[in-house]
Structure formats: C-alpha cells, structure tokens
Design a protein around this motif. Structure first.
Motif, PDB file in Angstrom:
ATOM      1  N   UNK A  65      -5.728  10.947 -37.482  1.00 25.44           N
ATOM      2  CA  UNK A  65      -5.176  12.295 -37.346  1.00 25.44           C
ATOM      3  C   UNK A  65      -4.463  12.458 -36.011  1.00 25.44           C
ATOM      4  N   UNK A  66      -4.091  11.333 -35.425  1.00 30.09           N
ATOM      5  CA  UNK A  66      -3.411  11.365 -34.141  1.00 30.09           C
ATOM      6  C   UNK A  66      -4.235  10.770 -33.023  1.00 30.09           C
ATOM      7  N   UNK A 200       0.392   1.864 -30.602  1.00 28.97           N
ATOM      8  CA  UNK A 200      -0.172   2.279 -31.889  1.00 28.97           C
ATOM      9  C   UNK A 200       0.527   1.551 -33.034  1.00 28.97           C
ATOM     10  N   UNK A 206       6.826   7.782 -37.626  1.00 32.82           N
ATOM     11  CA  UNK A 206       6.745   9.165 -37.137  1.00 32.82           C
ATOM     12  C   UNK A 206       7.995   9.574 -36.361  1.00 32.82           C
ATOM     13  N   UNK A 209      11.055  10.479 -39.732  1.00 31.87           N
ATOM     14  CA  UNK A 209      10.804  11.339 -40.892  1.00 31.87           C
ATOM     15  C   UNK A 209      10.195  10.599 -42.070  1.00 31.87           C
ATOM     16  N   UNK A 213       3.142  13.000 -44.885  1.00 27.66           N
ATOM     17  CA  UNK A 213       1.933  13.805 -44.698  1.00 27.66           C
ATOM     18  C   UNK A 213       1.593  14.450 -46.045  1.00 27.66           C
ATOM     19  N   UNK A 343      -1.027  21.603 -36.685  1.00 30.15           N
ATOM     20  CA  UNK A 343       0.393  21.869 -36.960  1.00 30.15           C
ATOM     21  C   UNK A 343       0.686  21.791 -38.454  1.00 30.15           C
ATOM     22  N   UNK A 391      -3.251  12.721 -41.247  1.00 31.53           N
ATOM     23  CA  UNK A 391      -3.334  14.166 -41.038  1.00 31.53           C
ATOM     24  C   UNK A 391      -2.324  14.632 -39.997  1.00 31.53           C
ATOM     25  N   UNK A 395      -8.772  18.160 -35.748  1.00 33.15           N
ATOM     26  CA  UNK A 395      -9.494  18.965 -34.748  1.00 33.15           C
ATOM     27  C   UNK A 395     -10.781  19.568 -35.283  1.00 33.15           C
ATOM     28  N   UNK A 426       0.999  29.471 -42.870  1.00 31.25           N
ATOM     29  CA  UNK A 426       0.365  29.574 -41.550  1.00 31.25           C
ATOM     30  C   UNK A 426      -0.536  30.800 -41.492  1.00 31.25           C
TER      31      UNK A 426
ATOM     32  N   UNK B  33      11.186  15.077 -43.799  1.00 28.39           N
ATOM     33  CA  UNK B  33      10.916  14.810 -42.387  1.00 28.39           C
ATOM     34  C   UNK B  33      10.892  16.081 -41.551  1.00 28.39           C
ATOM     35  N   UNK B  35       9.642  19.659 -40.843  1.00 32.91           N
ATOM     36  CA  UNK B  35       8.317  20.166 -41.190  1.00 32.91           C
ATOM     37  C   UNK B  35       8.192  21.683 -41.135  1.00 32.91           C
ATOM     38  N   UNK B  36       7.295  22.181 -41.967  1.00 41.36           N
ATOM     39  CA  UNK B  36       6.875  23.589 -41.922  1.00 41.36           C
ATOM     40  C   UNK B  36       5.676  23.706 -40.989  1.00 41.36           C
ATOM     41  N   UNK B  37       5.786  24.626 -40.014  1.00 48.00           N
ATOM     42  CA  UNK B  37       4.638  24.852 -39.142  1.00 48.00           C
ATOM     43  C   UNK B  37       4.242  26.308 -39.064  1.00 48.00           C
ATOM     44  N   UNK B  45       8.670  22.970 -35.412  1.00 49.03           N
ATOM     45  CA  UNK B  45       8.485  21.789 -36.269  1.00 49.03           C
ATOM     46  C   UNK B  45       9.665  21.589 -37.221  1.00 49.03           C
ATOM     47  N   UNK B  95       4.102   9.790 -30.125  1.00 49.49           N
ATOM     48  CA  UNK B  95       3.401  10.637 -31.093  1.00 49.49           C
ATOM     49  C   UNK B  95       1.901  10.390 -31.140  1.00 49.49           C
ATOM     50  N   UNK B  96       1.178  11.446 -31.452  1.00 50.28           N
ATOM     51  CA  UNK B  96      -0.222  11.276 -31.853  1.00 50.28           C
ATOM     52  C   UNK B  96      -0.268  11.522 -33.364  1.00 50.28           C
ATOM     53  N   UNK B  97      -0.602  12.728 -33.803  1.00 52.82           N
ATOM     54  CA  UNK B  97      -0.566  12.916 -35.268  1.00 52.82           C
ATOM     55  C   UNK B  97       0.857  12.814 -35.783  1.00 52.82           C
ATOM     56  N   UNK B  98       1.826  13.209 -34.962  1.00 58.93           N
ATOM     57  CA  UNK B  98       3.224  13.004 -35.310  1.00 58.93           C
ATOM     58  C   UNK B  98       3.882  14.135 -36.057  1.00 58.93           C
ATOM     59  N   UNK B  99       3.108  15.124 -36.487  1.00 58.25           N
ATOM     60  CA  UNK B  99       3.652  16.150 -37.373  1.00 58.25           C
ATOM     61  C   UNK B  99       4.776  16.943 -36.712  1.00 58.25           C
ATOM     62  N   UNK B 100       4.617  17.247 -35.427  1.00 61.64           N
ATOM     63  CA  UNK B 100       5.632  18.046 -34.728  1.00 61.64           C
ATOM     64  C   UNK B 100       6.770  17.196 -34.193  1.00 61.64           C
ATOM     65  N   UNK B 130       5.890  23.468 -30.263  1.00 62.10           N
ATOM     66  CA  UNK B 130       4.435  23.358 -30.103  1.00 62.10           C
ATOM     67  C   UNK B 130       3.955  21.995 -30.592  1.00 62.10           C
ATOM     68  N   UNK B 132       0.088  20.394 -30.937  1.00 59.50           N
ATOM     69  CA  UNK B 132      -1.342  20.675 -30.737  1.00 59.50           C
ATOM     70  C   UNK B 132      -2.108  19.445 -30.267  1.00 59.50           C
ATOM     71  N   UNK B 133      -1.572  18.229 -30.498  1.00 62.28           N
ATOM     72  CA  UNK B 133      -2.245  17.037 -29.974  1.00 62.28           C
ATOM     73  C   UNK B 133      -2.072  16.939 -28.462  1.00 62.28           C
TER      74      UNK B 133
END
Lengths: 722, 156
Positions: A65-66, A200, A206, A209, A213, A343, A391, A395, A426, B33, B35-37, B45, B95-100, B130, B132-133
């Motif tokens: 999840x990151x 990683x 990532x 695109x 997810x 997110x 993910x 969190x 959201x 690619x 994203x909706x945030x 995002x 990136x961590x989760x990469x979503x943003x 934003x 969050x990671x």
C-alpha cells in the motif's frame, strides 16, 4: 500555475437529468493475483517460482500500500534463494489458495507495522528451501553432493568438475525434489540483497499511469455502483423513491444494500453517482441525531475523574505519592476524531453467481476480505476468492474493516453474473470512516525538593478500538491496546522512563462513533500526552528537557540511544539559529524505538518547521532506503494530524466531507527530514507507524520553546499563535 | 457527445456534456492513469495538461473544452516514461502507494515547462497536490533533479 476551477461540488448535478448516450469502451487490463507463471513453470515451493527464462517470481502474502513491504519481503526471500535480483518479479497468492493449502502463506494481514517483522523467518526459510531444492536438482543431475555446489545470482556451480547450470534450467527437476527438513538462515551481517537500500520493485508503472488500482479495474460487461449510507451514525433509511431516477441515463438498478444504505448501479460510475445524488431519500436519523463533539468531550472529561479505571501500568503507589509532599504539576490533553483519508477512496469489484463469488479489491487483509465476501455472498469461503490489488493508501482503513467488500457483494448479488465495481465518493469516505479514536488524558506529576519526578499519574479517558472492532481481544473488559507505548515491559511497547510511583489507567468511554486502527493507532496520542508532559515537567523543574529525560531513562538504553542520536544530530548542546527553537520526543512502539527533534520558528503567528531529525532502531533494517521513506511519510501523516486533522461531530454526523474542510498537509508545510537508521540487531521492529507518534510532540515542544504557549488540544489549527 | 483532442488524437466521445473531463477520460476514453481523489479540485490527483497548463479535470465538464485544445494525460506525457520528470521520479524512487503520483508528475511537468528553474517557494506555491503517504520531500527533490537537466536515463 495549476488551473483550479472555482466550482462548487454540486455544480454538475443540475445538468444530470440531461440525456446521455454513453458507451463504455471496454479495455482489458491484466488482473493482479493470477498466478500466470504456473502455466509455464511449476512452483519450487509456495514462495518461489522459477521460470525457464530465469525469471524468479516471489509470492508476497502481505499487501503493498506504499509502505514498501513488497520489495522488502522479496529481498528477504531473494537473499536466501541467492537468485539474480534483476530477474525478480512478484505476485500475490489469493486468499482462497491460502485456505485450500492450509494457510501455507501464513497471515495476509497487513497492519500494525507487522508485514516484515512477523513473517521474516518463514519467508526466508521459503527462499532457503527453494535454493536447497534447486541445488539438489543440479547435484542429482551431475551425481555430486549438493554441499559441493555453490550458487551466485541463480547460477549453480560445481567447482571440482567445472560444471555450472542455472536455476531456470533445473527448475522443473527442482520442483520434484523433496524439500529439506531444515535449513540454516544467513546471519544478517552476511546479507547482500536484504539490508541494502535497493529501489522499489513497483515504481515504474506508477510513473506512467499503467499501475492498476482497484478503482481502475475494468471487466467486460462491468457495471458501476455509487453508494450512500445514512450520514448520521446509527441512522437508517426511512424511504427512498427509486422511480424518480430509474429513467435516468445509464441507470440499471437501485439497490437497498442494508437498512442504512442504498446504491445505484449504472453503466458508468459518473452516471451512477449523478443518479444517486438525485435520488430522493428520507432518513431515520435514529438515536444519535443530536450528538456533538462537545457532548463527547464532556463524556470523556467525566472519565478523567472517574473512580473506576483499567490499569495499564503501575509501579509503587502513585495515589499515595500524589497525596503526599512535593510540587504537583497537572495538565489535560485531548485528541480528536480523524479520518484516514486514503487518496484512493474505498472500492471493490464483485461478481456473484449461485456457485461462486469473486472480488477484486485493494485490501490490507485478503483473508478478512474473503470472510466478508463469503458471508455477504451466502457461500462457503471455498467457493469465493479475492484478487488483491495494490492499494492507493491503506493506513488501517482497509484491514479490519471490509464494509466496501460486503457492500460490493450484496450489490453484485442483485445482478448475478455481472461484475459490479463499487466506488465510494470522497464524501462517503469522509462520512463513513473508521475514525482515529478520541481520547483525553489528565497527567499529574510530583516533583520533590530536588525537582526529581517522584510520581506520575496518567489517566486516559476515551474510546476503545478493540471494544468496537475486536472484542475478542479484550482482557476482562480492558483494552490493552489503549496503553500502546506505556506498558511496563514487553517487546512492543515498553515505557521508556523509570518512575518510582507510576499509574497509567484508562476510563473507557465509547461514544457511538465507529473507531478504527488509524496508522500509528493509540501510540499517536499516548506519545503526544507523555512527551509533551515530560517537557512541561522539565520546564516546571527548571531543567533542560533532554537532561530531565535522561535521568529517568538509565534503565532504557535503547530508548535513550535514539533520543541521544537526534539530540546530537540537531545540535542540542549548541544554540539554535536566531529565532529558531527546538523540541524533543521519544517513544517505543510497534517493537521499534523512535525519537525526533524539531526546529521551528513562529513569525506573525505562523508556525514554520525548519528541520526534523528522526532516529529509528528497528532491530534489523531490511531496506534502509524504504525505512527513510516511511519515516519521512510518517512526519507528513503525523504532522498533518496534529496541525489540521479533525472530524467534528454535529447533529450525529461528521461535518467534514472533503479536503476543503478536512485539511491535510501539503508541500509547503513539509519540513526537511533527516533520518537516522540505527539497527541494533537482535529484534525485529516495524517502521511504517512508530515515527508518526513523535512528530507532534517534538514540534509542539519546540513551539512551546518558541512562544511559551502550551498546546494541549489537537489540532493546532484551532489555536492562535499570535 | 464531445469532440476532444486527447494525447494528440481527436476523437468523438459519446458522453453527456456535463460529465467532468476526469470521468470521460476514465470511463469513456479508458485512460485510468488520471485519478479521482476528491471531485472538487482540492487534491490534484486528476491533474492533466490543457494546452500545457496543469488542470484539475474533476471539476471541468467536457463541454468546456474545444477540439483545438490539447489535453494530455499521464499516458500521453511521453511514449515510454522518458519525460525528464518521469526519469527524475524513477531515479529518486519517489512514489509510495503511487495513487497521487500521476497528478504530481503532471503538475511538476507543467511547472518546469513554464518555469525551468523553480525555486523552493515556486514549488511550494505551485505543487498543491495532496499526497497522504508523504512523498513531498522526494517530489521536491525530483522536480529539482528534472529541472537540472541531469536526469539519468534510468536508475538501473
């Protein structure tokens, strides 16, 4: 510049009744979780597949999840396997496969910073066992003793005869070999892949695109669902008028999911959401309709003075010491509700038939998802499966709580054979969180004539996560997790101070707001309480906060080592730059020792965090580069919480519905973070969470040094610093 | 129906004109690619380029766009992930989760295109997405690396 349109969130609803002739272009994405490799190569064991082309597939049971666990766990397997790291790929086994194979992959649960520290031994054994089988296969072919063979980067050599072969060439034969009864694991000091700051494995996709997810999933014939539950906690649906929206474009079905929840299924999610927003719903707000944050705060305040409380840590006689001579110092702190705010909003895709149910979901606990899916599907778990997807943030929201899986399956059940993707808006995510629990804490210390701390009573009042989420973890009504970081002994949460008369107790007060495990869990507020109060005591004693702590930490050398490390790096014994002030904090949590030092200034009432120094002793460091990222990210998460994080209850529901009112840290607030990784060996600690807890107290203690203002009620945004 | 030029190709998209560009990209054009945030232009995002300007696509209806406007998504930023910003992101393993991160990369690419040597203050002001990671410090470092023109071809 970024063009940010100035539109209200309701802007599009007005036009939603206009006809839309839509066509969703189907496009195929490879679905994660499918063990495609098995079609071309048999597994060596549950953890390792080597393909004839030398690709090594390492199975990862925990979720990514990151936090980097995917890469770290692969490093541990590859270390023992002695394969070529450049050829390593990973895949997730499915929870149903785990069930069918007697849980050969162990726990899938990914939380509590446990991903690596609780599985390192068996995954390394998986790698070592596979290595032994591959070597045995080559040795059998050569008719030599396996012990005479060596391995480097997936090449097996027999020095005496000069022969060599590769893992890919012997993989089929190795898969037939009996696994060795036992294997010896490497000493971590001999590691060449594990312990290294490797990049990683999951970065490239990532950046373009390509990474899929859960929210991105597409399947042929798939429909989309939007959902709305009664915004008031404990409320229900009184009625809704589906006929008002069934003729809207794309709408296929309106589903009452449960007594509180309704969903609209349409060809696209935007159409489903548009129709749901237009659906006339009358709510029955239920018994909590007048609940407010102020009422909850009153309830907790009563707990601060209550006679009855569960004891978490006791030494000497604190009550007697508090009634005796000495100077008392008292302060009360409070911590609010907060939302995880991943997110990627909650989502799951399900397809149901009377025989089988499958779910594709970003989950921190695939086995938990399977249980939720099976229950909702009305099928045995053996007839269900979960396909895990990376993910977009977890969190803690996506582990113990599988509400979105349950909902997706219940909706899909109304449309047998058709895949349905449920996406929460959201707003739904903010209104139906599993919130960071709210607590208050009254601390009373006694200083003797020499300004030594002779007694400390720490009364916590507030919400128990276990009582709501995992009642089987309670101990005769007590929630032991409430005392994270404050326990007398133990490998996870040892309190770092020796105090002659100590009492840490908890008056449980459970408001009707669902609490959850929120990255860092109870360590967050406990560290804030104890570390800010230590600073208060030091100032009351007229002593340097570092020197004051050190006197109490002689019997806690690991706690002290990380505290000393940050103090030294930030230059605690030298003056700070003009106008800059410093603060410190330390705690143990998730089996790691962490400390932080902060440098801040306040100008015209505005806080600026100039610098953070953080130290972590996780015992063993599997990937120091990833630990640095987790520490940096922990400051973003922890400071975001302490500066801004607050969900306010009014009229029985959360007021905050989106990032316009639920503020979080952004780039401009983010301080530079210097990370010191100090693996002292001999134990395995987590890194994804503990540092969050020292972020706020280090900064708040520095803020006190800068302003003389002691902030005791979070978040900081509610206070004036002018 | 909307006629949009996305990643260099003009196409007719069968969609209600009030649909946000984000959802037309994701659900009609199949470009997930982006994203909706949040849906209210708060988190970034959903950032794409419109004629080179970083734009939050969740809050702009497709009817607001003309076929002449060049819409570029993360999938179209470069054919193979070789844009200097993408290379810098890879080199620093951002990136961590990469979503943003798609939104971050699009915002960063637009920033550098308009301001080839952004200062820390420029980055603070323009990078309001934003995460969050908490990748912010590596995002900042990667923007500076990309702006330096010294981005390695890969980190391998």
């Amino acid at each position: 510049m970024t063009f940010v349109p100035a539109v209200s969130r309701r802007h599009f609803i007005a036009g939603s009744l206009a006809a839309m002739g839509g066509l969703t272009l189907g496009f195929h994405v490879p679905l994660p979780g499918r063990a495609a490799a098995e079609e071309t190569a048999p597994e060596i064991n549950a953890w390792v597949v080597v393909k004839p082309d030398e690709t090594v597939i390492i199975r990862i049971a925990r979720s990514e999840m990151g936090q980097g666990t995917l890469t770290g766990l692969a490093q541990l397997v590859a270390e023992e396997l002695e394969c070529d790291w450049a050829r390593v790929t990973t895949e997730y086994p499915t929870p149903a496969a785990n069930l069918a194979r007697n849980r050969v992959w162990g726990s899938f649960s990914t939380g509590g910073s446990r991903g690596i520290r609780e599985s390192h031994e068996y995954v390394r054994k998986g790698g070592a066992t596979a290595r032994a089988m591959l070597v045995a296969a080559a040795a059998a072919e050569w008719k030599v003793a396996p012990a005479e063979c060596t391995v480097a980067k997936g090449v097996i050599s027999h020095g005496a005869s000069g022969r060599s072969t590769t893992y890919g060439k012997v993989t089929a034969a190795a898969a037939q070999m009996a696994p060795p009864a036992d294997v010896t694991l490497k000493d971590p000091k001999d590691w060449t892949i594990a312990g290294k700051p490797l990049p990683r494995l999951d970065t490239a996709d990532k950046l373009t695109g390509k990474q899929v997810y859960g929210i991105d999933l597409q399947q042929p014939g798939m429909l989309n669902a939007a959902i709305k539950a009664c915004p008031v906690f404990g409320g229900k649906i009184r009625s809704f008028d589906a006929s008002a929206i069934t003729a809207m474009p794309g709408v296929r079905k309106v589903v009452q999911v449960d007594e509180a929840t309704v969903a609209v299924v349409a060809d696209t999610w935007w159409r489903a959401k548009t129709a749901l927003d237009a659906l006339p719903i009358t709510w029955d707000d239920g018994p909590n309709k007048d609940l407010t944050s102020a009422a909850i705060a009153d309830m907790l305040a009563q707990g601060l003075e209550a006679q009855e409380a569960f004891i978490g840590n006791e030494n000497g006689d604190a009550h007697k010491a508090l009634a005796g001579p000495g100077r008392q110092v008292t302060a009360t702190y409070a911590y609010p509700y907060q939302n995880h705010a991943t997110m990627e909003p909650m989502n799951a895709t399900a397809v149901w038939t009377a025989e089988k149910c499958e779910v594709w979901v970003p989950t921190q606990n695939g086995e938990g998802s399977l249980a939720a899916a099976a229950e909702a599907a009305g099928l045995p778990a053996q007839q269900c499966d979960i396909h895990k997807i990376h993910l977009g943030g977890g969190f803690g929201r996506r582990g113990a709580f599988q509400d979105y899986v349950r909902q997706a399956v219940l909706i899909a059940k109304e449309l047998p054979g058709i895949p349905v993707k449920l996406i929460w808006s959201r707003e739904e995510d903010m209104l139906h969180g599993a919130y960071h629990p709210t607590t208050q804490c009254k601390l009373t210390g006694v200083l003797d004539e020499q300004n030594n701390l002779t007694a400390l009573h720490m009364r916590i009042s507030g919400q128990s996560i276990l009582a709501a989420v995992r009642p089987d973890g309670m101990q005769n009504g007590k929630d032991p997790v409430v005392f994270q970081g404050l326990l007398a002994t133990g490998p996870e949460n040892e309190f770092g101070y020796s105090i002659d008369n100590l009492l840490v107790d908890h008056a449980m007060r459970n408001p009707p707001v669902p609490p959850g495990f929120w990255r860092g869990v109870n360590l967050n507020q406990n560290a804030l309480y104890v570390e800010c109060f230590m600073d208060e005591l030091a100032h009351a004693a007229g002593q340097d906060p570092l020197a004051f702590r050190r006197k109490l930490m002689a019997k806690h050398p690991k706690h002290l080592a990380v505290l000393n490390a940050v103090a030294e790096r930030i230059g605690w014994d030298k003056p700070a730059p003009q106008g800059v002030h410093r603060g410190l904090a330390q705690i143990m949590g998730f089996a790691s020792y962490v400390a932080a030092a902060a440098e801040v200034s306040v100008t015209d009432g505005r806080l600026k965090i100039h610098r953070i120094v953080a130290a972590t002793d996780p015992g063993h460091a599997v990937n120091p580069a990833q630990i640095e990222r987790q520490v940096e990210g922990s400051f973003a998460y922890g400071l975001s919480a302490s500066l801004y994080g607050e969900c306010v209850v009014a009229q029985g529901r959360m007021e905050q519905e989106n990032f316009d009112t639920y503020e979080v840290m952004r780039m401009a607030d983010m301080p530079p973070v210097e990370t010191i990784v100090l693996p002292s060996g001999g134990f395995w600690g987590g890194v994804g969470e503990p540092t969050i807890a020292v972020a706020a107290p280090a900064v708040l203690n520095a803020l006190f040094a800068a302003t003389g203002k002691r902030i005791r009620t979070m978040p900081l945004k509610n206070h004036s610093l002018a | 129906m909307a006629r949009l030029t996305i990643n260099g190709t003009t196409r007719d998209i069968d969609v209600d004109p009030d649909t946000p560009l984000l959802w037309a990209l994701r659900e009609q054009a199949g470009l997930t690619g982006t994203k909706y945030g949040c849906g209210i232009a708060q988190c970034g995002s959903c950032t794409v380029h419109v004629d080179g300007v970083a734009t939050r696509s969740c809050s702009m209806p497709v009817s607001a766009f003309t076929p002449e406007q060049q819409i570029v998504t993360i999938e179209g930023l470069s054919p193979d992930g070789s844009h200097p910003v993408q290379r810098a992101w890879l080199a620093l393993d951002v990136p961590q989760c990469g979503y943003c991160q798609a939104g971050m990369i699009m915002a960063a690419a637009a920033l550098i295109a308009q301001n080839p040597k952004p200062s820390d203050a420029d980055i603070d002001a323009e990078m309001t997405n934003i995460c969050r990671c908490g990748t912010y410090n590596r995002v900042r470092a990667a923007i500076k690396l990309a702006a330096s023109g010294e981005t390695p071809a890969s980190n391998g």
